[in-house]
Design a protein around this motif. Structure first.
Motif: not given
Length: 509
Positions: A41-64
Protein backbone atom coordinates in the motif's frame (compact mmCIF):
# COMPACT_ATOMS: atom_id res chain seq x y z
CA UNK A 1 -2.89 9.90 4.53
CA UNK A 2 -0.88 9.08 7.63
CA UNK A 3 1.08 5.94 8.34
CA UNK A 4 3.15 4.48 11.11
CA UNK A 5 6.70 5.84 11.66
CA UNK A 6 9.50 3.89 9.98
CA UNK A 7 10.84 2.43 13.23
CA UNK A 8 7.52 0.65 13.80
CA UNK A 9 7.43 -0.93 10.34
CA UNK A 10 8.72 -4.33 11.43
CA UNK A 11 6.21 -6.78 9.94
CA UNK A 12 4.15 -7.30 6.82
CA UNK A 13 1.05 -6.39 8.81
CA UNK A 14 2.38 -3.02 9.96
CA UNK A 15 0.88 0.18 8.55
CA UNK A 16 2.82 0.73 5.33
CA UNK A 17 -0.09 2.43 3.56
CA UNK A 18 0.74 5.79 2.03
CA UNK A 19 4.47 5.65 2.79
CA UNK A 20 6.28 7.65 0.09
CA UNK A 21 9.14 5.52 -1.24
CA UNK A 22 11.68 5.94 -4.04
CA UNK A 23 13.06 2.67 -5.43
CA UNK A 24 16.41 3.27 -7.13
CA UNK A 25 17.04 0.62 -9.76
CA UNK A 26 14.77 -1.64 -11.79
CA UNK A 27 16.74 -4.86 -11.85
CA UNK A 28 15.60 -8.06 -10.13
CA UNK A 29 15.92 -6.72 -6.60
CA UNK A 30 14.53 -3.29 -7.45
CA UNK A 31 11.51 -4.74 -9.22
CA UNK A 32 10.89 -7.10 -6.30
CA UNK A 33 11.14 -4.24 -3.79
CA UNK A 34 8.80 -2.00 -5.77
CA UNK A 35 6.27 -4.79 -6.28
CA UNK A 36 6.34 -5.61 -2.56
CA UNK A 37 5.88 -2.01 -1.47
CA UNK A 38 2.98 -1.49 -3.87
CA UNK A 39 1.32 -4.62 -2.45
CA UNK A 40 1.82 -3.17 1.03
CA UNK A 41 0.00 0.00 0.00
CA UNK A 42 2.97 2.37 -0.20
CA UNK A 43 3.26 5.13 -2.78
CA UNK A 44 6.19 4.14 -4.99
CA UNK A 45 8.24 5.97 -7.61
CA UNK A 46 10.85 3.84 -9.39
CA UNK A 47 13.92 5.44 -10.97
CA UNK A 48 16.44 3.83 -13.31
CA UNK A 49 19.00 5.38 -15.65
CA UNK A 50 18.51 2.73 -18.34
CA UNK A 51 15.59 3.26 -20.70
CA UNK A 52 15.76 -0.02 -22.57
CA UNK A 53 13.27 -2.68 -23.63
CA UNK A 54 13.67 -4.81 -20.49
CA UNK A 55 13.13 -1.86 -18.15
CA UNK A 56 10.23 -0.57 -20.22
CA UNK A 57 8.52 -3.94 -19.83
CA UNK A 58 9.08 -3.99 -16.07
CA UNK A 59 7.86 -0.40 -15.85
CA UNK A 60 4.61 -1.28 -17.62
CA UNK A 61 4.01 -4.10 -15.16
CA UNK A 62 4.61 -1.89 -12.15
CA UNK A 63 2.35 0.84 -13.47
CA UNK A 64 -0.42 -1.73 -13.93
CA UNK A 65 -0.14 -2.94 -10.32
CA UNK A 66 -0.17 0.60 -8.94
CA UNK A 67 3.20 2.36 -9.04
CA UNK A 68 2.90 6.10 -8.60
CA UNK A 69 5.40 6.60 -11.42
CA UNK A 70 8.34 4.95 -13.18
CA UNK A 71 11.07 7.30 -14.40
CA UNK A 72 13.52 5.84 -16.90
CA UNK A 73 16.59 7.49 -18.41
CA UNK A 74 19.72 9.32 -17.32
CA UNK A 75 17.83 12.57 -16.77
CA UNK A 76 16.07 11.11 -13.73
CA UNK A 77 18.95 9.76 -11.65
CA UNK A 78 20.44 12.98 -10.29
CA UNK A 79 17.63 14.51 -8.23
CA UNK A 80 14.95 13.20 -5.88
CA UNK A 81 11.47 13.09 -7.45
CA UNK A 82 8.56 14.41 -5.43
CA UNK A 83 5.14 12.98 -4.64
CA UNK A 84 2.79 15.80 -5.63
CA UNK A 85 5.14 18.32 -4.02
CA UNK A 86 5.89 16.12 -0.99
CA UNK A 87 9.37 14.72 -0.35
CA UNK A 88 9.97 10.97 -0.20
CA UNK A 89 10.15 9.39 3.25
CA UNK A 90 12.29 6.37 2.34
CA UNK A 91 14.63 5.29 -0.45
CA UNK A 92 15.25 1.65 -1.38
CA UNK A 93 18.63 1.34 -3.13
CA UNK A 94 19.39 -1.52 -5.49
CA UNK A 95 22.74 -3.19 -4.71
CA UNK A 96 24.63 -1.72 -7.64
CA UNK A 97 23.84 1.88 -6.74
CA UNK A 98 26.84 3.55 -5.15
CA UNK A 99 26.20 5.65 -2.01
CA UNK A 100 27.94 8.54 -3.74
CA UNK A 101 25.55 8.43 -6.71
CA UNK A 102 23.80 11.85 -6.87
CA UNK A 103 20.27 10.57 -6.17
CA UNK A 104 21.41 8.57 -3.13
CA UNK A 105 23.67 11.38 -1.96
CA UNK A 106 20.75 13.81 -2.18
CA UNK A 107 18.60 11.46 -0.09
CA UNK A 108 21.31 11.14 2.55
CA UNK A 109 21.86 14.90 2.66
CA UNK A 110 18.12 15.39 3.13
CA UNK A 111 18.01 12.91 5.99
CA UNK A 112 15.91 10.38 4.09
CA UNK A 113 16.62 6.83 5.32
CA UNK A 114 18.16 4.50 2.74
CA UNK A 115 17.46 0.78 2.90
CA UNK A 116 18.30 -2.07 0.59
CA UNK A 117 15.90 -4.80 -0.46
CA UNK A 118 17.43 -7.03 2.25
CA UNK A 119 16.51 -4.55 4.97
CA UNK A 120 12.98 -4.33 3.60
CA UNK A 121 12.74 -8.12 3.46
CA UNK A 122 13.84 -8.45 7.08
CA UNK A 123 11.18 -5.97 8.18
CA UNK A 124 8.32 -7.72 6.34
CA UNK A 125 9.38 -11.33 7.00
CA UNK A 126 6.79 -11.80 9.76
CA UNK A 127 3.26 -12.13 8.45
CA UNK A 128 0.13 -13.37 10.17
CA UNK A 129 -0.80 -16.87 9.11
CA UNK A 130 2.52 -17.60 7.40
CA UNK A 131 5.65 -19.39 8.57
CA UNK A 132 8.55 -17.07 9.47
CA UNK A 133 11.86 -18.42 8.17
CA UNK A 134 15.13 -18.30 10.04
CA UNK A 135 17.94 -16.54 8.17
CA UNK A 136 21.39 -18.08 7.76
CA UNK A 137 23.42 -15.28 6.17
CA UNK A 138 26.61 -15.58 4.16
CA UNK A 139 29.10 -13.11 2.78
CA UNK A 140 32.75 -13.07 1.74
CA UNK A 141 34.90 -11.89 -1.11
CA UNK A 142 34.68 -15.33 -2.72
CA UNK A 143 32.74 -18.54 -2.29
CA UNK A 144 29.39 -16.98 -1.37
CA UNK A 145 27.33 -18.67 -4.07
CA UNK A 146 28.89 -22.09 -3.51
CA UNK A 147 28.39 -21.85 0.25
CA UNK A 148 24.81 -20.66 0.05
CA UNK A 149 24.08 -23.54 -2.35
CA UNK A 150 25.73 -26.04 -0.01
CA UNK A 151 23.73 -24.66 2.90
CA UNK A 152 20.48 -24.95 0.97
CA UNK A 153 21.33 -28.53 -0.03
CA UNK A 154 22.07 -29.48 3.59
CA UNK A 155 18.86 -27.91 4.91
CA UNK A 156 16.81 -29.75 2.32
CA UNK A 157 18.58 -33.02 3.10
CA UNK A 158 17.40 -32.49 6.68
CA UNK A 159 13.80 -32.41 5.45
CA UNK A 160 13.42 -28.67 5.87
CA UNK A 161 11.66 -26.37 3.47
CA UNK A 162 14.58 -24.14 2.51
CA UNK A 163 15.78 -21.89 -0.30
CA UNK A 164 18.89 -19.99 -1.33
CA UNK A 165 18.11 -16.32 -1.92
CA UNK A 166 19.53 -12.81 -1.88
CA UNK A 167 22.50 -12.09 -4.11
CA UNK A 168 21.94 -15.40 -5.90
CA UNK A 169 19.00 -16.55 -8.00
CA UNK A 170 15.84 -15.72 -6.06
CA UNK A 171 15.50 -12.15 -4.76
CA UNK A 172 15.09 -12.24 -0.99
CA UNK A 173 11.70 -10.51 -1.14
CA UNK A 174 10.38 -13.16 -3.53
CA UNK A 175 11.37 -15.82 -0.99
CA UNK A 176 9.71 -13.87 1.82
CA UNK A 177 6.47 -13.62 -0.16
CA UNK A 178 6.28 -17.33 -0.97
CA UNK A 179 2.73 -18.43 -0.05
CA UNK A 180 3.90 -21.49 1.91
CA UNK A 181 6.83 -19.85 3.66
CA UNK A 182 10.12 -21.54 4.54
CA UNK A 183 11.75 -23.06 7.59
CA UNK A 184 15.06 -21.43 6.72
CA UNK A 185 16.58 -19.20 4.05
CA UNK A 186 20.26 -19.33 3.14
CA UNK A 187 20.85 -15.68 2.29
CA UNK A 188 23.82 -14.61 0.17
CA UNK A 189 24.72 -11.01 0.88
CA UNK A 190 27.14 -8.87 -1.10
CA UNK A 191 29.02 -5.98 0.45
CA UNK A 192 26.73 -3.67 -1.56
CA UNK A 193 23.64 -5.19 0.06
CA UNK A 194 25.17 -5.13 3.52
CA UNK A 195 25.95 -1.43 3.18
CA UNK A 196 22.21 -0.70 3.17
CA UNK A 197 21.16 -3.05 5.99
CA UNK A 198 20.42 -1.74 9.47
CA UNK A 199 18.37 -4.14 11.59
CA UNK A 200 18.67 -7.76 10.41
CA UNK A 201 19.21 -10.24 13.25
CA UNK A 202 20.02 -13.63 11.72
CA UNK A 203 20.17 -16.96 13.49
CA UNK A 204 23.72 -17.50 12.20
CA UNK A 205 26.15 -15.53 10.05
CA UNK A 206 29.50 -16.07 8.36
CA UNK A 207 32.19 -14.07 6.57
CA UNK A 208 33.95 -16.70 4.47
CA UNK A 209 37.02 -14.62 3.64
CA UNK A 210 38.02 -11.09 2.76
CA UNK A 211 40.39 -9.65 0.19
CA UNK A 212 40.67 -6.42 -1.72
CA UNK A 213 37.62 -6.09 -3.96
CA UNK A 214 35.12 -3.42 -5.01
CA UNK A 215 37.36 -0.72 -3.52
CA UNK A 216 36.09 1.73 -6.14
CA UNK A 217 32.45 1.24 -5.01
CA UNK A 218 33.21 1.42 -1.29
CA UNK A 219 35.80 4.18 -1.47
CA UNK A 220 38.56 2.15 0.16
CA UNK A 221 39.36 -1.29 1.53
CA UNK A 222 38.61 -0.31 5.12
CA UNK A 223 35.07 0.68 4.13
CA UNK A 224 34.65 -2.60 2.27
CA UNK A 225 35.67 -4.52 5.42
CA UNK A 226 33.32 -2.45 7.56
CA UNK A 227 30.37 -3.31 5.34
CA UNK A 228 31.26 -7.01 5.34
CA UNK A 229 31.47 -6.94 9.15
CA UNK A 230 27.88 -5.68 9.40
CA UNK A 231 26.68 -9.24 8.76
CA UNK A 232 27.61 -10.23 12.34
CA UNK A 233 25.61 -7.47 14.04
CA UNK A 234 22.69 -8.80 16.11
CA UNK A 235 23.48 -12.46 15.26
CA UNK A 236 21.62 -14.65 17.73
CA UNK A 237 23.11 -18.17 17.79
CA UNK A 238 26.44 -18.43 15.95
CA UNK A 239 28.84 -15.87 14.46
CA UNK A 240 31.03 -18.06 12.24
CA UNK A 241 34.48 -16.91 11.15
CA UNK A 242 37.40 -18.17 9.09
CA UNK A 243 40.03 -19.19 11.64
CA UNK A 244 42.66 -19.13 8.88
CA UNK A 245 42.06 -15.41 8.31
CA UNK A 246 42.45 -13.13 11.29
CA UNK A 247 40.40 -10.30 9.77
CA UNK A 248 37.17 -12.30 10.02
CA UNK A 249 37.80 -13.28 13.64
CA UNK A 250 38.38 -9.61 14.49
CA UNK A 251 35.01 -8.78 12.93
CA UNK A 252 33.31 -11.23 15.30
CA UNK A 253 35.22 -9.86 18.29
CA UNK A 254 34.01 -6.34 17.49
CA UNK A 255 30.43 -7.26 16.60
CA UNK A 256 27.47 -6.34 18.78
CA UNK A 257 25.82 -9.77 18.82
CA UNK A 258 22.84 -10.95 20.85
CA UNK A 259 23.68 -12.22 24.33
CA UNK A 260 24.49 -15.93 24.18
CA UNK A 261 25.68 -15.96 20.58
CA UNK A 262 28.75 -18.19 20.13
CA UNK A 263 31.86 -17.49 18.05
CA UNK A 264 32.46 -20.56 15.89
CA UNK A 265 35.59 -20.94 13.76
CA UNK A 266 36.26 -23.09 10.73
CA UNK A 267 39.68 -24.10 9.45
CA UNK A 268 41.09 -26.34 6.76
CA UNK A 269 43.52 -27.59 9.38
CA UNK A 270 42.91 -29.54 12.58
CA UNK A 271 40.21 -27.71 14.55
CA UNK A 272 40.61 -26.36 18.04
CA UNK A 273 37.71 -26.38 20.49
CA UNK A 274 34.58 -24.59 19.15
CA UNK A 275 35.74 -25.03 15.56
CA UNK A 276 35.00 -27.18 12.54
CA UNK A 277 37.96 -28.45 10.53
CA UNK A 278 39.67 -31.33 8.77
CA UNK A 279 41.31 -34.39 10.30
CA UNK A 280 42.80 -37.01 7.96
CA UNK A 281 40.62 -35.95 5.00
CA UNK A 282 37.47 -35.91 7.13
CA UNK A 283 35.36 -32.82 7.81
CA UNK A 284 34.72 -32.79 11.55
CA UNK A 285 32.74 -30.76 14.04
CA UNK A 286 34.36 -29.83 17.34
CA UNK A 287 31.91 -27.04 18.09
CA UNK A 288 28.38 -28.41 18.20
CA UNK A 289 29.02 -31.48 20.35
CA UNK A 290 28.78 -31.97 24.10
CA UNK A 291 32.32 -33.31 24.56
CA UNK A 292 34.10 -30.81 22.30
CA UNK A 293 37.06 -30.64 24.70
CA UNK A 294 37.99 -34.23 23.91
CA UNK A 295 36.32 -35.31 20.68
CA UNK A 296 34.93 -34.26 17.29
CA UNK A 297 31.96 -35.47 15.28
CA UNK A 298 32.73 -36.86 11.81
CA UNK A 299 30.67 -35.16 9.10
CA UNK A 300 31.89 -36.31 5.66
CA UNK A 301 35.02 -37.44 3.84
CA UNK A 302 36.48 -35.01 1.34
CA UNK A 303 36.27 -37.54 -1.49
CA UNK A 304 32.50 -37.74 -0.96
CA UNK A 305 32.21 -34.04 -1.79
CA UNK A 306 33.99 -34.29 -5.14
CA UNK A 307 36.80 -35.86 -7.11
CA UNK A 308 38.94 -32.75 -6.67
CA UNK A 309 38.28 -30.65 -3.56
CA UNK A 310 40.51 -27.56 -3.47
CA UNK A 311 41.17 -25.97 -0.12
CA UNK A 312 38.66 -23.18 -0.63
CA UNK A 313 35.91 -25.68 -1.52
CA UNK A 314 36.59 -27.55 1.73
CA UNK A 315 36.44 -24.23 3.60
CA UNK A 316 33.09 -23.40 2.02
CA UNK A 317 31.74 -26.82 2.98
CA UNK A 318 32.85 -26.31 6.59
CA UNK A 319 31.16 -22.90 6.71
CA UNK A 320 27.92 -24.34 5.31
CA UNK A 321 28.08 -27.19 7.82
CA UNK A 322 28.59 -24.72 10.68
CA UNK A 323 25.56 -22.67 9.61
CA UNK A 324 23.40 -25.78 9.42
CA UNK A 325 24.69 -27.11 12.75
CA UNK A 326 23.77 -23.76 14.33
CA UNK A 327 20.22 -24.35 13.09
CA UNK A 328 20.26 -27.82 14.63
CA UNK A 329 20.84 -30.04 11.58
CA UNK A 330 22.39 -33.43 12.37
CA UNK A 331 25.62 -34.91 10.93
CA UNK A 332 23.82 -37.34 8.58
CA UNK A 333 22.02 -34.51 6.78
CA UNK A 334 25.26 -32.53 6.59
CA UNK A 335 26.89 -35.45 4.79
CA UNK A 336 23.92 -36.04 2.49
CA UNK A 337 23.57 -32.38 1.59
CA UNK A 338 27.25 -31.88 0.79
CA UNK A 339 27.44 -35.11 -1.23
CA UNK A 340 24.38 -34.09 -3.26
CA UNK A 341 25.48 -30.52 -3.92
CA UNK A 342 26.17 -29.65 -7.56
CA UNK A 343 28.53 -26.65 -7.75
CA UNK A 344 27.39 -25.74 -11.27
CA UNK A 345 29.37 -24.18 -14.05
CA UNK A 346 32.22 -21.66 -14.21
CA UNK A 347 33.82 -22.45 -10.82
CA UNK A 348 36.89 -24.67 -11.27
CA UNK A 349 34.92 -26.56 -13.88
CA UNK A 350 36.77 -29.31 -15.74
CA UNK A 351 36.02 -28.73 -19.42
CA UNK A 352 38.25 -31.26 -21.17
CA UNK A 353 41.27 -33.49 -20.74
CA UNK A 354 43.32 -34.47 -23.79
CA UNK A 355 46.93 -35.66 -24.01
CA UNK A 356 47.07 -35.38 -20.20
CA UNK A 357 46.34 -31.63 -20.42
CA UNK A 358 43.46 -30.52 -18.19
CA UNK A 359 41.35 -27.54 -19.28
CA UNK A 360 39.65 -25.69 -16.40
CA UNK A 361 37.00 -22.97 -16.60
CA UNK A 362 37.04 -20.71 -13.55
CA UNK A 363 35.38 -17.67 -15.04
CA UNK A 364 33.82 -16.92 -11.65
CA UNK A 365 37.31 -15.96 -10.45
CA UNK A 366 36.55 -12.28 -10.97
CA UNK A 367 39.19 -10.96 -8.56
CA UNK A 368 42.70 -11.90 -7.38
CA UNK A 369 41.46 -13.64 -4.23
CA UNK A 370 39.30 -16.06 -6.24
CA UNK A 371 42.08 -16.66 -8.76
CA UNK A 372 44.47 -17.32 -5.90
CA UNK A 373 42.30 -20.22 -4.77
CA UNK A 374 42.18 -21.87 -8.18
CA UNK A 375 45.83 -21.26 -9.04
CA UNK A 376 46.79 -22.92 -5.77
CA UNK A 377 44.94 -26.11 -6.77
CA UNK A 378 47.29 -26.97 -9.67
CA UNK A 379 51.04 -27.37 -9.99
CA UNK A 380 51.90 -26.44 -13.59
CA UNK A 381 49.59 -23.84 -15.09
CA UNK A 382 49.09 -22.12 -18.41
CA UNK A 383 47.06 -19.22 -17.08
CA UNK A 384 44.47 -17.34 -19.14
CA UNK A 385 43.84 -14.11 -17.24
CA UNK A 386 42.80 -10.49 -17.51
CA UNK A 387 39.77 -8.28 -17.91
CA UNK A 388 38.19 -5.41 -15.99
CA UNK A 389 40.40 -5.10 -12.91
CA UNK A 390 38.13 -2.92 -10.69
CA UNK A 391 41.21 -1.14 -9.34
CA UNK A 392 42.76 -4.12 -7.54
CA UNK A 393 46.46 -4.96 -7.16
CA UNK A 394 47.95 -8.12 -8.71
CA UNK A 395 51.41 -8.05 -7.13
CA UNK A 396 50.72 -10.52 -4.31
CA UNK A 397 48.76 -12.91 -6.54
CA UNK A 398 51.55 -13.19 -9.10
CA UNK A 399 54.37 -13.39 -6.54
CA UNK A 400 52.55 -16.19 -4.69
CA UNK A 401 52.14 -18.35 -7.79
CA UNK A 402 55.05 -17.42 -10.05
CA UNK A 403 56.69 -20.83 -9.54
CA UNK A 404 53.66 -22.71 -10.86
CA UNK A 405 53.16 -20.54 -13.96
CA UNK A 406 54.38 -22.11 -17.20
CA UNK A 407 52.93 -19.37 -19.40
CA UNK A 408 50.32 -16.63 -19.26
CA UNK A 409 47.82 -15.64 -21.94
CA UNK A 410 46.28 -12.21 -21.39
CA UNK A 411 42.75 -11.30 -22.44
CA UNK A 412 40.96 -8.04 -21.62
CA UNK A 413 41.18 -4.53 -22.99
CA UNK A 414 43.67 -3.15 -20.44
CA UNK A 415 46.03 -5.44 -18.53
CA UNK A 416 48.60 -2.88 -17.46
CA UNK A 417 48.49 -3.83 -13.77
CA UNK A 418 48.62 -7.58 -14.39
CA UNK A 419 51.42 -7.26 -16.92
CA UNK A 420 53.47 -5.11 -14.52
CA UNK A 421 53.03 -7.71 -11.77
CA UNK A 422 54.19 -10.46 -14.14
CA UNK A 423 57.22 -8.45 -15.24
CA UNK A 424 58.21 -7.85 -11.63
CA UNK A 425 57.53 -11.24 -10.03
CA UNK A 426 57.59 -13.73 -12.91
CA UNK A 427 59.98 -12.29 -15.52
CA UNK A 428 60.93 -15.80 -16.66
CA UNK A 429 57.33 -16.71 -17.57
CA UNK A 430 56.40 -16.19 -21.25
CA UNK A 431 53.41 -13.88 -21.67
CA UNK A 432 51.17 -13.90 -24.72
CA UNK A 433 48.40 -11.40 -25.35
CA UNK A 434 45.28 -11.95 -27.43
CA UNK A 435 45.36 -9.39 -30.21
CA UNK A 436 41.57 -9.31 -30.51
CA UNK A 437 40.00 -6.35 -28.76
CA UNK A 438 36.59 -6.23 -30.41
CA UNK A 439 34.13 -8.94 -29.40
CA UNK A 440 31.63 -9.01 -32.21
CA UNK A 441 33.04 -11.75 -34.40
CA UNK A 442 30.79 -14.67 -35.28
CA UNK A 443 31.58 -18.08 -33.84
CA UNK A 444 32.10 -20.95 -36.26
CA UNK A 445 29.19 -23.17 -37.30
CA UNK A 446 26.71 -20.37 -36.69
CA UNK A 447 26.97 -20.54 -32.90
CA UNK A 448 25.46 -17.10 -32.52
CA UNK A 449 24.85 -17.52 -28.78
CA UNK A 450 28.58 -17.15 -28.19
CA UNK A 451 29.34 -14.71 -30.97
CA UNK A 452 30.26 -11.81 -28.72
CA UNK A 453 33.57 -12.67 -27.13
CA UNK A 454 34.24 -15.69 -29.32
CA UNK A 455 37.21 -14.22 -31.15
CA UNK A 456 39.21 -13.18 -28.09
CA UNK A 457 38.64 -16.49 -26.32
CA UNK A 458 39.34 -18.60 -29.40
CA UNK A 459 42.67 -16.82 -29.80
CA UNK A 460 43.51 -17.24 -26.11
CA UNK A 461 42.70 -20.97 -26.18
CA UNK A 462 44.78 -21.45 -29.32
CA UNK A 463 47.74 -19.67 -27.71
CA UNK A 464 47.45 -21.80 -24.58
CA UNK A 465 47.31 -24.98 -26.65
CA UNK A 466 50.57 -24.11 -28.35
CA UNK A 467 52.51 -24.05 -25.06
CA UNK A 468 50.66 -26.60 -22.91
CA UNK A 469 52.30 -30.02 -22.45
CA UNK A 470 51.25 -33.28 -20.78
CA UNK A 471 50.82 -32.73 -17.04
CA UNK A 472 49.86 -29.05 -17.45
CA UNK A 473 46.57 -27.41 -16.58
CA UNK A 474 45.20 -24.66 -18.80
CA UNK A 475 43.36 -22.52 -16.27
CA UNK A 476 41.04 -19.73 -17.32
CA UNK A 477 40.83 -17.83 -14.02
CA UNK A 478 40.80 -14.18 -15.10
CA UNK A 479 41.19 -12.47 -11.69
CA UNK A 480 39.09 -9.69 -13.19
CA UNK A 481 35.53 -8.85 -14.10
CA UNK A 482 34.25 -9.68 -17.57
CA UNK A 483 32.33 -6.62 -18.70
CA UNK A 484 35.06 -5.12 -20.87
CA UNK A 485 34.73 -7.93 -23.44
CA UNK A 486 31.81 -10.08 -22.31
CA UNK A 487 28.30 -9.58 -20.96
CA UNK A 488 28.95 -11.61 -17.77
CA UNK A 489 31.31 -14.14 -16.21
CA UNK A 490 28.96 -16.88 -17.50
CA UNK A 491 29.26 -15.53 -21.04
CA UNK A 492 33.04 -15.50 -20.68
CA UNK A 493 33.03 -19.06 -19.31
CA UNK A 494 30.78 -20.32 -22.08
CA UNK A 495 33.04 -18.72 -24.68
CA UNK A 496 35.97 -20.61 -23.16
CA UNK A 497 34.03 -23.88 -23.13
CA UNK A 498 33.04 -23.44 -26.77
CA UNK A 499 36.56 -22.49 -27.82
CA UNK A 500 38.05 -25.54 -26.07
CA UNK A 501 35.38 -27.72 -27.66
CA UNK A 502 36.21 -26.40 -31.10
CA UNK A 503 39.90 -27.05 -30.46
CA UNK A 504 39.22 -30.65 -29.34
CA UNK A 505 37.06 -31.23 -32.43
CA UNK A 506 39.73 -29.83 -34.73
CA UNK A 507 42.38 -32.03 -33.08
CA UNK A 508 40.27 -35.13 -33.67
CA UNK A 509 40.06 -34.64 -37.42
Amino acid sequence: MTHAPLESLTSWDADWAGLRVIVAGLGLSGFSAADTLIELGAQVIIVDGRDDEANASRADTLRIVGATDVLLGAAHVDALPLFGGLAPELLIASPGWNPRQPLLAAAAESGIPIWGDVELAWRVRERAGRKTAEWLVITGTNGKTSTVGMTESILRAAGLRAIAAGNVGTPILDAIRDPEGFDAIAVELSSFQLHFTHSISPLASVVLNVAEDHVDWHGGYEHYLADKAKIYERTRVAAIYNADQRETEAMVENADVIEGCRAIGFTTGVPARSMLGIVEDLLVDRAFNDDRANSAIELIALNQIGEVVPRHTAANALAAAALARAYGVGPAAIAAGLADFDPGDHRIQAVARENDILWINDSKATNPHAANASLGAFSSVVWIAGGLSKGVDYQELVSSHAARLKAVVLIGTDNTGLRQALERHAPQVPVFEASVRETGSIAPDGATGTARGWSVMAEAVAAAARVAEPGDTVLMAPAAASMDQFSSYAHRGNAFIDAVGALMEANSK
